[in-house]
Design an enzyme around this catalytic site. Sequence first.
Site, PDB file in Angstrom:
ATOM      1  N   ASP A  37      25.821 -72.949  24.868  1.00  0.00           N
ATOM      2  CA  ASP A  37      27.016 -72.180  25.214  1.00  0.00           C
ATOM      3  C   ASP A  37      26.706 -70.692  25.325  1.00  0.00           C
ATOM      4  O   ASP A  37      25.611 -70.241  24.983  1.00  0.00           O
ATOM      5  CB  ASP A  37      28.134 -72.434  24.179  1.00  0.00           C
ATOM      6  CG  ASP A  37      27.652 -72.316  22.725  1.00  0.00           C
ATOM      7  OD1 ASP A  37      26.538 -71.824  22.511  1.00  0.00           O
ATOM      8  OD2 ASP A  37      28.401 -72.705  21.819  1.00  0.00           O
TER       9      ASP A  37
ATOM     10  N   ASN B  65      35.573 -75.452  12.047  1.00  0.00           N
ATOM     11  CA  ASN B  65      36.717 -76.304  12.420  1.00  0.00           C
ATOM     12  C   ASN B  65      36.262 -77.606  13.086  1.00  0.00           C
ATOM     13  O   ASN B  65      37.056 -78.301  13.707  1.00  0.00           O
ATOM     14  CB  ASN B  65      37.662 -75.544  13.356  1.00  0.00           C
ATOM     15  CG  ASN B  65      36.987 -75.140  14.668  1.00  0.00           C
ATOM     16  OD1 ASN B  65      35.797 -75.402  14.863  1.00  0.00           O
ATOM     17  ND2 ASN B  65      37.733 -74.517  15.554  1.00  0.00           N
TER      18      ASN B  65
ATOM     19  N   HIS C 274      33.968 -77.804  15.511  1.00  0.00           N
ATOM     20  CA  HIS C 274      33.545 -77.719  16.915  1.00  0.00           C
ATOM     21  C   HIS C 274      32.036 -77.920  17.052  1.00  0.00           C
ATOM     22  O   HIS C 274      31.263 -77.682  16.122  1.00  0.00           O
ATOM     23  CB  HIS C 274      34.034 -76.438  17.603  1.00  0.00           C
ATOM     24  CG  HIS C 274      33.358 -75.157  17.233  1.00  0.00           C
ATOM     25  ND1 HIS C 274      34.002 -73.947  17.276  1.00  0.00           N
ATOM     26  CD2 HIS C 274      32.107 -74.875  16.836  1.00  0.00           C
ATOM     27  CE1 HIS C 274      33.163 -72.988  16.932  1.00  0.00           C
ATOM     28  NE2 HIS C 274      32.013 -73.523  16.663  1.00  0.00           N
TER      29      HIS C 274
ATOM     30  N   GLU D 116      36.230 -76.931  21.211  1.00  0.00           N
ATOM     31  CA  GLU D 116      37.192 -76.701  20.138  1.00  0.00           C
ATOM     32  C   GLU D 116      38.114 -77.911  19.941  1.00  0.00           C
ATOM     33  O   GLU D 116      38.325 -78.685  20.882  1.00  0.00           O
ATOM     34  CB  GLU D 116      38.056 -75.489  20.491  1.00  0.00           C
ATOM     35  CG  GLU D 116      37.283 -74.173  20.627  1.00  0.00           C
ATOM     36  CD  GLU D 116      36.952 -73.531  19.291  1.00  0.00           C
ATOM     37  OE1 GLU D 116      36.522 -74.240  18.351  1.00  0.00           O
ATOM     38  OE2 GLU D 116      37.103 -72.303  19.188  1.00  0.00           O
TER      39      GLU D 116
HETATM   40  C1  GLP Z   1      29.355 -70.797  17.066  1.00  0.00           C
HETATM   41  C2  GLP Z   1      28.562 -71.609  18.088  1.00  0.00           C
HETATM   42  C3  GLP Z   1      28.306 -73.006  17.593  1.00  0.00           C
HETATM   43  C4  GLP Z   1      27.798 -72.971  16.172  1.00  0.00           C
HETATM   44  C5  GLP Z   1      28.854 -72.390  15.279  1.00  0.00           C
HETATM   45  C6  GLP Z   1      28.503 -72.393  13.801  1.00  0.00           C
HETATM   46  O1  GLP Z   1      30.707 -70.867  17.232  1.00  0.00           O
HETATM   47  N1  GLP Z   1      29.200 -71.677  19.352  1.00  0.00           N
HETATM   48  O2  GLP Z   1      27.376 -73.644  18.466  1.00  0.00           O
HETATM   49  O3  GLP Z   1      27.438 -74.265  15.738  1.00  0.00           O
HETATM   50  O4  GLP Z   1      29.054 -71.054  15.707  1.00  0.00           O
HETATM   51  O5  GLP Z   1      27.812 -71.235  13.478  1.00  0.00           O
HETATM   52  P1  GLP Z   1      27.123 -70.964  12.092  1.00  0.00           P
HETATM   53  O6  GLP Z   1      25.835 -71.695  12.134  1.00  0.00           O
HETATM   54  O7  GLP Z   1      26.914 -69.468  12.085  1.00  0.00           O
HETATM   55  O8  GLP Z   1      28.037 -71.436  11.025  1.00  0.00           O
END
Ligand code: GLP
Length: 236
Positions: free
Chosen positions: A66, A135, A137, A142
Site C-alpha cells: 500500500d 482494527n 486491517h 479497513e
Molecule cells: C499501517 C499499514 C499496515 C500495517 C499497520 C500496522 O496502517 N498500512 O500495512 O500492518 O499499519 O502497523 P504497525 O506495525 O506499526 O502496528
Amino acid sequence: MRIIVAENYQEFSRWAAHFVAGLVRGKPNCVLGLPTGSTPVGMYSEIVRMHQQGLDLQDVQTYNLDEYVGLSPAHPESYHYFMRQHLFNHVNVNSEQIHIPNGMAQDLKLECEQYEERIQNAGGMDLMILGLGPNGHIGFNEPDSQLGTKTHVVYLTPETIQANARFFPNVGQVPRQAVTMGVGSIMQAKEILLLVSGEAKRDVLRKALLGEVTTAVPASILQLHPHLVVVTDFAV
Ligand code: GLP
C-alpha cells in the site's frame, strides 16, 4: 495455519527474516509482497544483515502492499521512503523489480488497475508478508461491510488515522486516503506470513484467527488461506 510464538521482538524478527531468506535461496526470482509499519522494521534490518553476509536478492521482485494518497516518494512518511530507508537502500534488489503503488498518480483508478495488472503478470506473490492494523486491517483494507478484492483506493477510518498520527507532526497531516492491494490480491499469494508484535494486538489477533470470518475484521479472511504462517512475540 501455523503459529510461531517467539520469545521477544528480536527473535520474532530473526524468525521472519530467516523464513524470507529460505524462500529466496530456494527460488532466487521469487515474488514478495511487502508491508510497512513498525512491526516489520526488525525483520528488514535482519534481512539487510543477512544480505551483508551474502544473501543475494538481485532477482527478487517486490510488490508493496500500500501507499498513502498524496505523499511523494520523498516524503519521510511515504511508504516509498520507508522501504528505501529500511530495505532497498541496503540490499541489491534490482530497482526495476521494486513495485510500490504511486499515491501521487493523477488518475488513481488507472494506477490501481495497472498495479494489479503488474501483480497478475508476475503470477501473483510467492509470499505475502503482512502486518496487522489495530482494527484488524491488512494493508489498508479497513473494516467495512464490503472489501475490495483488487488494488483500489480506500478512505482510512478515523481509528487508523489516529493510530498512524504518531508518525506525523499532527493528526491533520495524516493522509485520508490510500492505495492498497485488495484482499483478493493478498489471498492469491501462495503463502502468507502474518507478523504481529506486541500484546496490545492480542485481542485483535484472536478475533482474526479464532473469530468468525467477517469483513468487520479484514484479517479474519486469512483463516481461509491454505498456507498461513503467523509469527508473534506473545502467547496468543
Ligand atoms: C499501517 C499499514 C499496515 C500495517 C499497520 C500496522 O496502517 N498500512 O500495512 O500492518 O499499519 O502497523 P504497525 O506495525 O506499526 O502496528
